[in-house]
Design an enzyme around this catalytic site. Structure first.
Site, PDB file in Angstrom:
ATOM      1  N   HIS A  31      33.278 -33.052  48.562  1.00  0.00           N
ATOM      2  CA  HIS A  31      34.435 -32.206  48.232  1.00  0.00           C
ATOM      3  C   HIS A  31      34.509 -32.124  46.704  1.00  0.00           C
ATOM      4  O   HIS A  31      34.042 -33.040  46.008  1.00  0.00           O
ATOM      5  CB  HIS A  31      35.680 -32.898  48.806  1.00  0.00           C
ATOM      6  CG  HIS A  31      36.966 -32.158  48.649  1.00  0.00           C
ATOM      7  ND1 HIS A  31      37.705 -32.177  47.496  1.00  0.00           N
ATOM      8  CD2 HIS A  31      37.662 -31.400  49.531  1.00  0.00           C
ATOM      9  CE1 HIS A  31      38.797 -31.453  47.676  1.00  0.00           C
ATOM     10  NE2 HIS A  31      38.794 -30.971  48.897  1.00  0.00           N
ATOM     11  N   ASP A  39      34.505 -41.733  49.579  1.00  0.00           N
ATOM     12  CA  ASP A  39      35.630 -40.832  49.777  1.00  0.00           C
ATOM     13  C   ASP A  39      35.959 -40.852  51.272  1.00  0.00           C
ATOM     14  O   ASP A  39      35.244 -40.268  52.084  1.00  0.00           O
ATOM     15  CB  ASP A  39      35.239 -39.422  49.305  1.00  0.00           C
ATOM     16  CG  ASP A  39      36.318 -38.381  49.600  1.00  0.00           C
ATOM     17  OD1 ASP A  39      37.286 -38.700  50.319  1.00  0.00           O
ATOM     18  OD2 ASP A  39      36.176 -37.237  49.124  1.00  0.00           O
ATOM     19  N   GLN A  93      38.612 -37.846  54.928  1.00  0.00           N
ATOM     20  CA  GLN A  93      38.503 -37.292  56.284  1.00  0.00           C
ATOM     21  C   GLN A  93      38.057 -38.350  57.288  1.00  0.00           C
ATOM     22  O   GLN A  93      37.958 -38.056  58.480  1.00  0.00           O
ATOM     23  CB  GLN A  93      37.506 -36.122  56.310  1.00  0.00           C
ATOM     24  CG  GLN A  93      37.867 -34.959  55.428  1.00  0.00           C
ATOM     25  CD  GLN A  93      39.061 -34.145  55.956  1.00  0.00           C
ATOM     26  OE1 GLN A  93      39.539 -34.339  57.063  1.00  0.00           O
ATOM     27  NE2 GLN A  93      39.565 -33.231  55.131  1.00  0.00           N
ATOM     28  N   LYS A 150      46.519 -36.840  55.144  1.00  0.00           N
ATOM     29  CA  LYS A 150      45.508 -36.555  56.178  1.00  0.00           C
ATOM     30  C   LYS A 150      45.688 -37.516  57.355  1.00  0.00           C
ATOM     31  O   LYS A 150      44.968 -37.443  58.345  1.00  0.00           O
ATOM     32  CB  LYS A 150      44.095 -36.760  55.621  1.00  0.00           C
ATOM     33  CG  LYS A 150      43.801 -36.083  54.313  1.00  0.00           C
ATOM     34  CD  LYS A 150      43.174 -34.735  54.490  1.00  0.00           C
ATOM     35  CE  LYS A 150      42.586 -34.251  53.182  1.00  0.00           C
ATOM     36  NZ  LYS A 150      42.744 -32.809  53.019  1.00  0.00           N
ATOM     37  N   CYS A 165      37.081 -26.148  49.478  1.00  0.00           N
ATOM     38  CA  CYS A 165      36.920 -26.970  48.257  1.00  0.00           C
ATOM     39  C   CYS A 165      35.590 -27.721  48.290  1.00  0.00           C
ATOM     40  O   CYS A 165      35.510 -28.895  47.884  1.00  0.00           O
ATOM     41  CB  CYS A 165      38.072 -27.952  48.070  1.00  0.00           C
ATOM     42  SG  CYS A 165      39.674 -27.159  47.957  1.00  0.00           S
TER      43      CYS A 165
HETATM   44  N1  C6P Z   1      40.400 -31.636  51.783  1.00  0.00           N
HETATM   45  C1  C6P Z   1      40.473 -29.735  53.255  1.00  0.00           C
HETATM   46  O1  C6P Z   1      41.002 -28.739  53.749  1.00  0.00           O
HETATM   47  P1  C6P Z   1      43.683 -34.545  48.184  1.00  0.00           P
HETATM   48  O2  C6P Z   1      43.859 -33.096  47.891  1.00  0.00           O
HETATM   49  O3  C6P Z   1      43.563 -35.354  46.933  1.00  0.00           O
HETATM   50  O4  C6P Z   1      44.661 -35.102  49.165  1.00  0.00           O
HETATM   51  O5  C6P Z   1      42.275 -34.670  48.978  1.00  0.00           O
HETATM   52  C2  C6P Z   1      41.113 -34.144  48.407  1.00  0.00           C
HETATM   53  C3  C6P Z   1      39.962 -34.332  49.333  1.00  0.00           C
HETATM   54  C4  C6P Z   1      38.958 -35.212  48.976  1.00  0.00           C
HETATM   55  N2  C6P Z   1      37.927 -35.456  49.782  1.00  0.00           N
HETATM   56  C5  C6P Z   1      37.798 -34.857  50.977  1.00  0.00           C
HETATM   57  C6  C6P Z   1      36.647 -35.185  51.855  1.00  0.00           C
HETATM   58  C7  C6P Z   1      38.781 -33.942  51.392  1.00  0.00           C
HETATM   59  O6  C6P Z   1      38.648 -33.346  52.576  1.00  0.00           O
HETATM   60  C8  C6P Z   1      39.871 -33.657  50.545  1.00  0.00           C
HETATM   61  C9  C6P Z   1      40.893 -32.632  50.936  1.00  0.00           C
HETATM   62  C10 C6P Z   1      41.268 -30.618  52.334  1.00  0.00           C
HETATM   63  O7  C6P Z   1      39.319 -30.032  53.530  1.00  0.00           O
HETATM   64  C11 C6P Z   1      42.008 -29.832  51.289  1.00  0.00           C
HETATM   65  S1  C6P Z   1      40.946 -29.067  50.121  1.00  0.00           S
END
Ligand code: C6P
Length: 419
Positions: free
Chosen positions: A136, A213, A216, A239, A377
């Protein structure tokens, strides 16, 4: 057909009672703009159950003041609730100590913290950071910013057409210049569950720390940071059925202790004078200013909720749903699923021949079905797959096969409209 991610279960878990647990989510039970809402977008943000919102409201109305400041009973009790939430996260991740749990605004901020604190202190010109092809932007851009500042280089572990990392060449990618490996545990686009434990072992064999990371992964997989031996592990509360604006950086204590603070201000100091400031220890050293107290308490309540449902039951439910959805979607002519990894979480990206994903998303929205359409993203993933965007359906414990059937009916309608 890809199989769902495998998870050793010692007993067959009782099924989730989806109809009953949906009562915890007004968005799922009350009409939304006159129709039943089918929420297939938990990968963008999970829905908060009533108990989480009520716990936060209770805190805000009846327990609220600032934490780690003052001697009042109110302040002491707010601090206790806030620190209890940290303990819940520690237990959830099986970290050794609450000192290893740093509150952040989310995954993005947690990775920036590591890049700005650990990265600035440890990287030099010519060093390399190894990331995977399915990161991401949150696990790309902070490292690019650091690399530009330091004169370091980003290298990439490639992936195959099925959306699995190609690890044959890993040894050659882990060079004497590699200072850190950053890898996503579950891809937000492909649903791939990466073999992070094996990756960590390979990196550690060469003395290289690994940041995982877990944004997910935590909603779907049991995570044990000690078993993984992850050096840093990051995730977002939203999440995971928790609120937005709260997240976690787990770091091994010895690493965090050696890292300089990154934000300066109140509550992270031991003493301040015009000549010199000294800092408190972990975890406060990384938590300058008034934190998101109700967010932390809400995340704690979300972990309680998931624990009560049973992580193994959630896993079994989602695995069955993924298998059903994959089979049904694959049967639609002109539909191509992107991400056919052998180990997958309940995330399905797809494209429909000749129809733009934004059109698919808009028509499904019209049908009351919430999915995400776009690059998610993760533009390098789109570039690798040769598509500008995908439509993505992601499933949670409150979804059932009727939701999948509605998605299939919605896609057939899209095809009909575009003839
Ligand atoms: N992905 C998606 O629709 P934040 O925004 O900091 O809570 O998470 C960022 C992020 C980082 N790593 C992974 C693997 C992610 O999936 C995400 C967030 C969302 O896939 C919003 S872009």
């Amino acid at each position: 057909m890809p199989t769902a991610w495998s998870f050793e279960m010692t007993h067959a878990p009782a099924l989730l009672d989806v109809a009953a647990l949906r009562q915890d989510f007004p968005l799922l039970t009350e009409p939304f703009k006159g129709r039943r809402l089918i929420y297939l977008d938990s990968a963008v943000s999970g829905l908060c159950p009533r108990s989480v919102v009520e716990r936060m409201a209770h805190y805000q109305l009846r327990e609220h003041t600032n934490v780690h400041r003052g001697v009042s009973t109110l302040s002491q009790e707010a601090t206790d609730r806030y620190e209890e939430a940290r303990e819940k996260v520690r237990s959830f991740l099986n970290a050794r100590s609450t000192k290893e749990i740093i509150w952040t605004r989310g995954t993005t901020e947690a990775i920036n913290l590591v890049a700005q604190s650990w990265g600035r202190a440890n990287l030099q010109a010519g060093d390399e950071i190894l990331l995977s092809a399915m990161e991401h932007h949150a696990n790309i851009v902070p490292w690019q910013m650091l690399a530009a500042e330091k004169g370091a280089t980003i290298r990439v572990i490639p992936m195959n057409d099925a959306g699995e990392l190609i690890l044959d060449g890993l040894d050659a990618l882990l060079t004497p210049r590699t200072k850190l490996v950053g890898v996503v545990q579950v891809s937000n686009v492909l649903g791939t569950v990466n073999p992070v434990k094996a990756l960590i072992q390979a990196a550690h064999a060469k003395g290289i720390p690994v940041l995982v990371d877990g944004a997910q992964a935590v909603p779907h997989l049991p995570v044990d940071v000690q078993d993984l031996d992850a050096d840093f592990y990051v995730f977002s509360g939203h999440k995971l059925s928790g609120p937005t604006g709260i997240g976690v950086l787990y770091g091994k204590r010895e690493l965090l202790e050696a890292m300089p603070p990154w934000h300066g201000g109140g509550s992270m100091i031991l003493s301040v004078s015009w000549e010199k400031t000294t800092y408190i220890g972990l975890p406060g050293k990384f938590e300058a200013g008034t934190p998101n107290i109700s967010g932390a308490i809400g995340l704690g309540a979300a972990l309680d909720y998931l624990k009560a449902l049973g992580l193994d039951r959630i896993a079994a439910h989602e695995a069955a749903l993924l298998a059903y959805a994959t089979e049904r979607l694959e049967a639609i002519p002109g539909l191509r699923i992107l991400g056919q990894a052998r180990e997958k979480a309940s995330v399905i990206s797809f494209v429909l021949e000749g129809i733009h994903p934004h059109d698919v998303g808009s028509i499904l929205d019209h049908e009351g079905i919430v999915v995400r359409a776009g690059h998610h993203c993760a533009q390098p993933v789109m570039q690798r797959l040769g598509v500008p965007a995908t439509t993505r359906a992601s499933f949670a414990y409150f979804n059932d096969t009727a939701d999948v059937d509605a998605l299939v009916a919605g896609i057939l309608k899209v095809k009909e409209i575009f003839g």
